[in-house]
Scaffold this motif. Structure first.
Motif, PDB file in Angstrom:
ATOM      1  N   GLU A 124       0.876  -1.172   0.000  1.00  0.00           N
ATOM      2  CA  GLU A 124       0.000   0.000   0.000  1.00  0.00           C
ATOM      3  C   GLU A 124       0.910   1.218   0.000  1.00  0.00           C
ATOM      4  O   GLU A 124       1.854   1.292   0.790  1.00  0.00           O
ATOM      5  N   LEU A 125       0.640   2.160  -0.876  1.00  0.00           N
ATOM      6  CA  LEU A 125       1.459   3.363  -0.923  1.00  0.00           C
ATOM      7  C   LEU A 125       1.217   4.197   0.326  1.00  0.00           C
ATOM      8  O   LEU A 125       0.096   4.287   0.818  1.00  0.00           O
ATOM      9  N   SER A 164       0.919   7.681   2.613  1.00  0.00           N
ATOM     10  CA  SER A 164       0.112   8.882   2.343  1.00  0.00           C
ATOM     11  C   SER A 164       0.908   9.951   1.599  1.00  0.00           C
ATOM     12  O   SER A 164       0.355  10.659   0.760  1.00  0.00           O
ATOM     13  N   SER A 200       3.347   9.450  -0.637  1.00  0.00           N
ATOM     14  CA  SER A 200       3.428   9.047  -2.045  1.00  0.00           C
ATOM     15  C   SER A 200       2.088   9.247  -2.747  1.00  0.00           C
ATOM     16  O   SER A 200       2.036   9.723  -3.882  1.00  0.00           O
ATOM     17  N   LEU A 201       0.995   8.892  -2.064  1.00  0.00           N
ATOM     18  CA  LEU A 201      -0.339   9.063  -2.646  1.00  0.00           C
ATOM     19  C   LEU A 201      -0.650  10.529  -2.904  1.00  0.00           C
ATOM     20  O   LEU A 201      -1.187  10.877  -3.954  1.00  0.00           O
ATOM     21  N   SER A 202      -0.309  11.392  -1.949  1.00  0.00           N
ATOM     22  CA  SER A 202      -0.559  12.834  -2.114  1.00  0.00           C
ATOM     23  C   SER A 202       0.225  13.384  -3.294  1.00  0.00           C
ATOM     24  O   SER A 202      -0.301  14.164  -4.096  1.00  0.00           O
ATOM     25  N   LEU A 260       1.360  11.698  -5.884  1.00  0.00           N
ATOM     26  CA  LEU A 260       0.793  11.104  -7.094  1.00  0.00           C
ATOM     27  C   LEU A 260      -0.449  11.876  -7.536  1.00  0.00           C
ATOM     28  O   LEU A 260      -0.567  12.276  -8.699  1.00  0.00           O
ATOM     29  N   ARG A 261      -1.357  12.128  -6.612  1.00  0.00           N
ATOM     30  CA  ARG A 261      -2.589  12.873  -6.924  1.00  0.00           C
ATOM     31  C   ARG A 261      -2.281  14.299  -7.411  1.00  0.00           C
ATOM     32  O   ARG A 261      -2.895  14.784  -8.355  1.00  0.00           O
ATOM     33  N   VAL A 318       0.760   1.219  -7.639  1.00  0.00           N
ATOM     34  CA  VAL A 318       0.274   2.492  -8.182  1.00  0.00           C
ATOM     35  C   VAL A 318      -1.074   2.284  -8.877  1.00  0.00           C
ATOM     36  O   VAL A 318      -2.018   3.054  -8.684  1.00  0.00           O
ATOM     37  N   ALA A 376      -3.775   1.779  -6.253  1.00  0.00           N
ATOM     38  CA  ALA A 376      -4.083   3.039  -5.567  1.00  0.00           C
ATOM     39  C   ALA A 376      -4.899   3.967  -6.457  1.00  0.00           C
ATOM     40  O   ALA A 376      -5.848   4.602  -6.000  1.00  0.00           O
ATOM     41  N   LEU A 377      -4.533   4.041  -7.736  1.00  0.00           N
ATOM     42  CA  LEU A 377      -5.281   4.904  -8.656  1.00  0.00           C
ATOM     43  C   LEU A 377      -6.708   4.411  -8.845  1.00  0.00           C
ATOM     44  O   LEU A 377      -7.658   5.196  -8.811  1.00  0.00           O
ATOM     45  N   SER A 422      -8.866   5.113  -5.911  1.00  0.00           N
ATOM     46  CA  SER A 422      -9.250   6.525  -5.772  1.00  0.00           C
ATOM     47  C   SER A 422     -10.191   6.983  -6.889  1.00  0.00           C
ATOM     48  O   SER A 422     -10.469   8.172  -7.018  1.00  0.00           O
TER      49      SER A 422
END
Length: 133
Positions: A24-25, A27, A29-31, A33-34, A55, A58-59, A62
């Protein structure tokens, strides 16, 4: 021919990069990425097949459609770590023995100071089409 844009590179913690199953990425990395997707980035190349799976997951979680909204590819590992029923990212495969031999050769030459760091190493490989591009 694309220019290098350092702001489009997302560093992930070493434990995520070394994972053998899709992590799981975090937070951060997720932020990142977004934010980069919001600024217009529409394709990602992960440093490993497993990170490409993470990735993609996660995409999709979301609400992004992969590959319709964002394409994802990974490097080295697609035919070895394919999990039945899992996400199969597009990847580029390199032969393990060739990669290892080239790494040892480069290291040997660096020890002898015959080549300065950094160096570029080109190896043959093959495209493994998946469901993310």
């Amino acid at each position: 021919g694309l220019p290098h844009a350092p702001e489009d590179v997302i560093a992930v913690p070493p434990e995520l990069a070394a994972a053998f199953s899709p992590p799981e990425l975090d937070s951060s990395s997720l932020s990142a990425l977004r934010a980069r997707i919001k600024s217009g980035v529409r394709a990602w190349i992960a440093s490993s097949y497993v990170l490409a799976q993470a990735v993609t997951h996660a995409l999709r979680a979301s609400g992004r459609a992969v590959p319709a909204d964002v394409a994802v590819a990974g490097l080295h590992g697609g035919t070895r770590v394919a999990v039945p029923g899992g996400i199969h990212p597009t990847s580029y495969e390199t032969d393990d023995e060739s990669l290892g031999a080239a790494a040892v050769h480069l290291l040997d030459h660096r020890v002898l100071r015959a080549i300065p760091a950094p160096a570029t190493l080109l190896l043959p490989g093959r495209l493994v089409p998946g469901e993310t591009t």
